[in-house]
Enzyme design. Structure first.
Site, PDB file in Angstrom:
ATOM      1  N   LYS A   1       0.118  -1.292   0.245  1.00 12.52           N
ATOM      2  CA  LYS A   1       0.423   0.043  -0.281  1.00 12.52           C
ATOM      3  C   LYS A   1       1.277   1.298  -0.381  1.00 12.52           C
ATOM      4  O   LYS A   1       1.790   1.436   0.709  1.00 12.52           O
ATOM      5  CB  LYS A   1      -0.476   0.011   1.381  1.00 12.52           C
ATOM      6  CG  LYS A   1      -1.624   1.070   1.096  1.00 12.52           C
ATOM      7  CD  LYS A   1      -2.831   1.092   2.308  1.00 12.52           C
ATOM      8  CE  LYS A   1      -3.062   2.617   3.064  1.00 12.52           C
ATOM      9  NZ  LYS A   1      -4.312   2.193   4.127  1.00 12.52           N
TER      10      LYS A   1
ATOM     11  N   ASP B   1      -2.788  10.456   4.019  1.00 18.64           N
ATOM     12  CA  ASP B   1      -3.805   9.752   4.040  1.00 18.64           C
ATOM     13  C   ASP B   1      -4.452  11.382   4.966  1.00 18.64           C
ATOM     14  O   ASP B   1      -4.307  10.941   6.081  1.00 18.64           O
ATOM     15  CB  ASP B   1      -4.212   8.350   4.723  1.00 18.64           C
ATOM     16  CG  ASP B   1      -6.134   8.484   4.616  1.00 18.64           C
ATOM     17  OD1 ASP B   1      -6.385   8.933   3.849  1.00 18.64           O
ATOM     18  OD2 ASP B   1      -6.345   7.157   5.743  1.00 18.64           O
TER      19      ASP B   1
ATOM     20  N   LYS C   1      -9.913  13.221   8.750  1.00 17.68           N
ATOM     21  CA  LYS C   1      -9.906  12.693  10.088  1.00 17.68           C
ATOM     22  C   LYS C   1     -10.073  13.626  10.713  1.00 17.68           C
ATOM     23  O   LYS C   1      -8.945  14.276  10.962  1.00 17.68           O
ATOM     24  CB  LYS C   1      -7.908  11.882  10.477  1.00 17.68           C
ATOM     25  CG  LYS C   1      -8.150  10.114   8.849  1.00 17.68           C
ATOM     26  CD  LYS C   1      -6.714  10.425   8.973  1.00 17.68           C
ATOM     27  CE  LYS C   1      -6.295   8.727   8.089  1.00 17.68           C
ATOM     28  NZ  LYS C   1      -6.929   7.936   9.137  1.00 17.68           N
TER      29      LYS C   1
ATOM     30  N   ASP D   1       1.356   6.087   6.141  1.00 19.85           N
ATOM     31  CA  ASP D   1       0.087   4.857   5.434  1.00 19.85           C
ATOM     32  C   ASP D   1       1.188   4.960   4.034  1.00 19.85           C
ATOM     33  O   ASP D   1      -0.108   4.111   3.257  1.00 19.85           O
ATOM     34  CB  ASP D   1      -0.856   5.778   5.678  1.00 19.85           C
ATOM     35  CG  ASP D   1      -2.017   4.991   5.244  1.00 19.85           C
ATOM     36  OD1 ASP D   1      -1.731   4.237   5.922  1.00 19.85           O
ATOM     37  OD2 ASP D   1      -3.918   5.558   4.445  1.00 19.85           O
TER      38      ASP D   1
ATOM     39  N   ASP E   1     -12.293   6.841   3.752  1.00 24.81           N
ATOM     40  CA  ASP E   1     -11.184   7.219   4.555  1.00 24.81           C
ATOM     41  C   ASP E   1     -10.283   5.349   4.252  1.00 24.81           C
ATOM     42  O   ASP E   1      -9.660   5.108   5.225  1.00 24.81           O
ATOM     43  CB  ASP E   1     -11.605   7.544   6.069  1.00 24.81           C
ATOM     44  CG  ASP E   1      -9.469   7.807   7.385  1.00 24.81           C
ATOM     45  OD1 ASP E   1      -8.981   7.512   6.565  1.00 24.81           O
ATOM     46  OD2 ASP E   1      -9.870   7.518   8.212  1.00 24.81           O
TER      47      ASP E   1
ATOM     48  N   GLU F   1      -9.053   4.329   2.088  1.00 25.92           N
ATOM     49  CA  GLU F   1      -8.779   4.466   0.741  1.00 25.92           C
ATOM     50  C   GLU F   1      -8.225   3.523   0.008  1.00 25.92           C
ATOM     51  O   GLU F   1      -7.748   2.848  -0.704  1.00 25.92           O
ATOM     52  CB  GLU F   1      -8.789   5.979   0.468  1.00 25.92           C
ATOM     53  CG  GLU F   1      -7.077   5.835   0.930  1.00 25.92           C
ATOM     54  CD  GLU F   1      -7.056   5.613   2.877  1.00 25.92           C
ATOM     55  OE1 GLU F   1      -5.673   4.799   3.087  1.00 25.92           O
ATOM     56  OE2 GLU F   1      -7.779   5.621   3.422  1.00 25.92           O
TER      57      GLU F   1
ATOM     58  N   ARG G   1      -7.686   0.464   0.385  1.00 28.01           N
ATOM     59  CA  ARG G   1      -8.113  -1.057   0.025  1.00 28.01           C
ATOM     60  C   ARG G   1      -8.732  -0.320  -1.216  1.00 28.01           C
ATOM     61  O   ARG G   1      -8.551  -1.963  -2.179  1.00 28.01           O
ATOM     62  CB  ARG G   1      -9.110  -1.397   0.666  1.00 28.01           C
ATOM     63  CG  ARG G   1      -9.932  -0.749   1.157  1.00 28.01           C
ATOM     64  CD  ARG G   1     -11.389  -0.739   2.418  1.00 28.01           C
ATOM     65  NE  ARG G   1     -10.628  -1.107   2.725  1.00 28.01           N
ATOM     66  CZ  ARG G   1     -11.859  -1.398   4.428  1.00 28.01           C
ATOM     67  NH1 ARG G   1     -12.958  -1.796   4.224  1.00 28.01           N
ATOM     68  NH2 ARG G   1     -11.236  -1.101   5.630  1.00 28.01           N
TER      69      ARG G   1
END
Length: 585
Positions: free
Chosen positions: A354, A359, A366, A378, A438, A440, A442
C-alpha cells in the site's frame, strides 16, 4: 477519476478552486484568465470544453506539485559502516572498547558461596578478581530481558564489560535482535569504536542456530546504531567502527550469512527512511523516483516500470484513480521486476505494498484522536516492498521471479475528489460504492492486486497499514495475517521465525461479507465496526484470481515505534526470507 459506465462527468469536472494564492508558479490572475478563456469556449462544443477543463486542471496541479512545500530537503546521511568479523578465540585475549556478554537468568545462577556457576562468567569474574560478581549483585542484575549494566575495569584488553539480559526460557531470533539493539545502545553511551560480543552460553546451539543467532545479533546492532537524522540541522555520526562476534563459529558459512544480514539491513533502513519522510518530501512522484533508483542500482536483475495517470486510465484502474483524484500530486503506479541471473525462474511471486504517501481521510476527514499527523506512515506497505526489492537486488536469489507493485498516491480533499456515495469501477470490472473515503487503501490495493495477477504470478503477499481494528486486536507489535491458503500461511510463519517479526493469523469469515453488500453496486468499501480488519481482507479477496495463492498482512500496528517516534522497517526481513524459501538456493 472513477470509471463508472454511465457518468462521463466522473472523468471531466470543472476545475477545482485554487486553494492558496501564494504559489509563484501559478498566479491568481492567470487562473482567472485561463478559467475565463475556458468558459468562453462553450460555443465550440462540449468535447472541446471538457478537454480544456481537463487541461486546466492538469496545468494547475502541475504548477502546485512543483512547489517544494516548506523548502525542506533531506540531508545525505551515510549508512553505518561497521567492519564485521567472527573470531574463535579466548575472549580474555580480545582487545577493544566494550566486551558485551549476553546473559540469561539461568546463567546468573550462583553456588552457596556466591560464585557464578556459568563457566564464562566464572572466568570473567576471575579476571576481574571477583569484582564482576560483586558489582552485578550491587546493580541487582539478574539477566532479565531489558536489563543491562556496563562496568569499567582497568587493566584488561577491553576497557568496559557490558552484561545484557536475555531473559529466561527459549531464546528466539527476537531475543538476539534485542540483544544486538542493547549492544548498540551500550556502544553509543560509551562512545565505543570497537565492540566484542559473546554469549555466556552458546555450546548448546547447533551450527544452524549459531548462524541465525549471529545474524540476529548483527542486524540488531546495525539497526540500533543507525539514526535517521536527515531532517535535523545537526547530527552525530556513529562512533562504532567494528563488531567482533566471538564463539559462534568461523568460516565461509557464517561470513556469507553476515554479508546477507548487511544486505537485508540496508533494505530495512531504506524502509525506515521512507516511512519517516514527511509527505511534503515523499510525494508519490518521489516514491517512484526511489523505485527507479533501486532498479538502476541493481540493473543486472531489476527493472522498473512507472505508469502515469493516463496509462492507469487505459488499464481502467478506476478504484485507484478515484483515491488519487483530489491531490495536486499525481499518482504513480510502480512496478519493479526482479529476474534472477540467467533468467530461469521456477516460481513467480508478487509483493504488493500500500502506497498512500499521505492520508487525510478525504471527505471523511480524520479528526481529533485519529493521528492524522502520522499519516505519512500510511505507505508503510510500499516501504516494505521497496526495501525488500533493494535487498533482493543485492542477494540475487536464483530460480525465482519477483514483482514488487505499489499504487502510489495521496488521499486529499478538493473539488475534484472522490465523495462518499460515489461509485468507482476497478480494473476487473467490479463496482464499489464508496461509503467512506477514509477506507481508501483497499481501493488502491484492489487495482494493484488485479495488476499483480495479470503478471502471471503464482503467489501474492500484500502488506498494508489497513485498519485500526487490527491494532486494537493485536497491539503495536504484531501484524495480522489473512489468507485462504494454509500452505502460504505456513511459508510466512517459517520466514518470520528466522526474521523475528511477529504475525498472527486471523480468520477470513465469509459470513461477514454480508455487511459489505451494496444496494447499487457490487460492494461497499467498508462494513460495520465489528470485525473491521476481517471485512477489509474479504474486500481485497474480491480482486485476486482464484488460481493465485494470496496472503494479506495488516501491519498498521508494527509499522511505527511510538517510543522511538519512527518507522520500524517492519516486513522487509520476513519478505526477503519468504523469497529465499521460494528460490532454488
Amino acid at each position: 477519476m472513477a470509471f463508472t459506465k454511465t457518468a462521463t462527468w466522473a472523468i471531466f469536472r470543472p476545475p477545482f478552486v485554487l486553494r492558496s494564492p501564494s504559489f509563484s508558479h501559478f498566479s491568481l490572475s492567470s487562473y482567472f484568465s485561463l478559467s475565463s478563456s475556458i468558459y468562453s469556449s462553450r460555443s465550440v462544443g462540449p468535447l472541446y470544453y471538457r478537454s480544456r477543463l481537463l487541461l486546466s486542471r492538469k496545468v494547475q496541479m502541475s504548477a502546485m506539485a512543483n512547489v517544494n512545500l516548506g523548502l525542506t530537503k533531506p540531508a545525505t546521511v551515510s549508512l553505518p559502516e561497521i567492519d564485521l568479523s567472527v573470531k574463535d578465540i579466548d575472549f580474555a585475549e580480545w582487545k577493544g572498547d566494550v566486551l558485551a556478554v549476553g546473559v540469561s537468568e539461568k546463567d546468573m545462577a550462583r553456588d552457596e558461596k556466591g560464585a557464578f556457576e556459568n563457566l564464562v562468567l566464572q572466568k570473567l569474574d576471575g579476571l576481574l578478581s571477583g569484582l564482576l560478581a560483586e558489582a552485578s549483585k550491587e546493580e541487582d542484575f539478574t539477566g532479565k530481558p531489558g536489563q543491562s549494566t556496563v562496568l569499567r575495569f582497568p587493566g584488561l584488553g577491553f576497557r568496559r564489560v557490558g552484561l545484557i539480559g536475555l531473559g529466561q526460557g527459549s531464546l528466539t531470533t527476537a531475543t538476539f535482535k534485542g540483544f544486538g539493539e542493547a549492544v548498540a545502545s551500550s556502544a553509543k553511551a560509551a562512545q565505543a569504536a570497537n565492540v566484542g560480543v559473546l554469549l555466556a552460553s552458546s555450546d548448546c546451539l547447533s551450527s544452524e542456530a549459531k548462524l541465525n543467532t549471529a545474524s540476529a545479533i548483527v542486524s540488531g546492532t546495525i539497526l540500533g546504531i543507525y539514526e535517521d537524522n536527515r531532517f535535523k540541522s545537526e547530527s552525530k555520526k556513529p562512533v562504532l567502527k567494528s563488531l567482533d562476534i566471538i564463539g559462534l563459529g568461523t568460516g565461509p558459512d557464517i561470513e556469507k550469512k553476515l554479508k546477507y544480514t548487511e544486505e537485508f539491513c540496508s533494505g530495512v533502513i531504506l524502509a525506515r527512511e521512507l516511512v519517516n519522510a514527511p509527505a511534503n518530501v515523499l510525494t508519490p512522484g518521489a516514491l517512484a523516483e526511489e523505485a527507479q533508483k533501486i532498479a538502476s542500482t541493481y540493473s543486472d536483475v531489476l527493472t522498473a516500470t512507472i505508469l502515469n495517470e493516463d496509462q492507469c486510465r487505459e488499464l481502467k484502474m478506476g478504484s485507484y484513480l478515484g483515491v488519487a483524484a483530489a491531490s495536486a500530486n499525481p499518482p504513480h503506479f510502480i512496478h519493479i521486476c526482479y529476474k534472477p541471473p540467467g533468467g530461469n525462474a521456477k516460481t513467480k511471486l508478487a509483493i504488493v505494498g500500500k502506497g498512500l504517501t499521505f492520508d487525510s481521510g478525504g471527505y471523511n476527514l480524520k479528526t481529533g484522536g485519529s493521528s492524522i499527523e502520522l499519516m505519512k506512515f500510511d505507505m508503510g506497505g510500499s516501504a516494505a516492498a521497496l526495501g525488500a526489492a533493494k535487498a533482493i537486488g543485492q542477494i540475487k536469489p536464483p530460480g525465482v521471479e519477483v514483482h514488487f507493485i505499489v499504487a502510489a498516491c495521496e488521499n486529499m480533499i478538493s473539488g475534484t475528489g472522490m465523495r462518499p456515495g460515489d461509485i468507482v469501477t476497478a480494473s476487473n470490472g467490479k463496482t464499489i460504492e464508496v461509503n467512506n473515503t477514509d477506507a481508501e487503501g483497499r481501493l488502491t490495493l484492489a487495482d494493484a492486486l488485479v495488476y499483480a495477477c495479470n503478471q502471471g504470478v503464482e503467489k501474492i503477499v500484500d502488506l498494508a497499514t489497513l485498519t485500526g481494528a487490527c491494532v486494537v486486536a493485536l497491539g503495536g507489535s504484531i501484524a495480522g495475517v489473512f489468507t485462504p491458503s494454509d500452505d502460504l500461511a505456513n511459508e510466512i510463519y517459517l520466514a518470520s521465525e528466522i526474521s523475528g517479526e511477529k504475525f498472527w493469523r486471523l480468520p477470513l469469515e465469509e459470513s461477514y461479507w454480508e455487511s459489505m453488500k451494496s444496494g447499487v453496486a457490487d460492494m461497499v468499501n467498508t462494513g460495520g465496526r465489528q470485525g473491521g480488519s476481517i471485512t477489509a481482507a474479504l474486500f481485497l479477496k474480491q480482486f485476486v484470481d482464484e488460481k493465485v495463492q494470496w496472503l494479506h498482512i495488516d501491519m498498521a500496528g508494527p509499522v511505527w515505534n511510538e517510543k522511538k517516534k519512527g518507522g520500524t522497517g517492519f516486513g522487509v526481513s520476513t519478505l526477503v526470507e519468504w523469497v529465499l524459501k521460494n528460490s532454488s538456493s
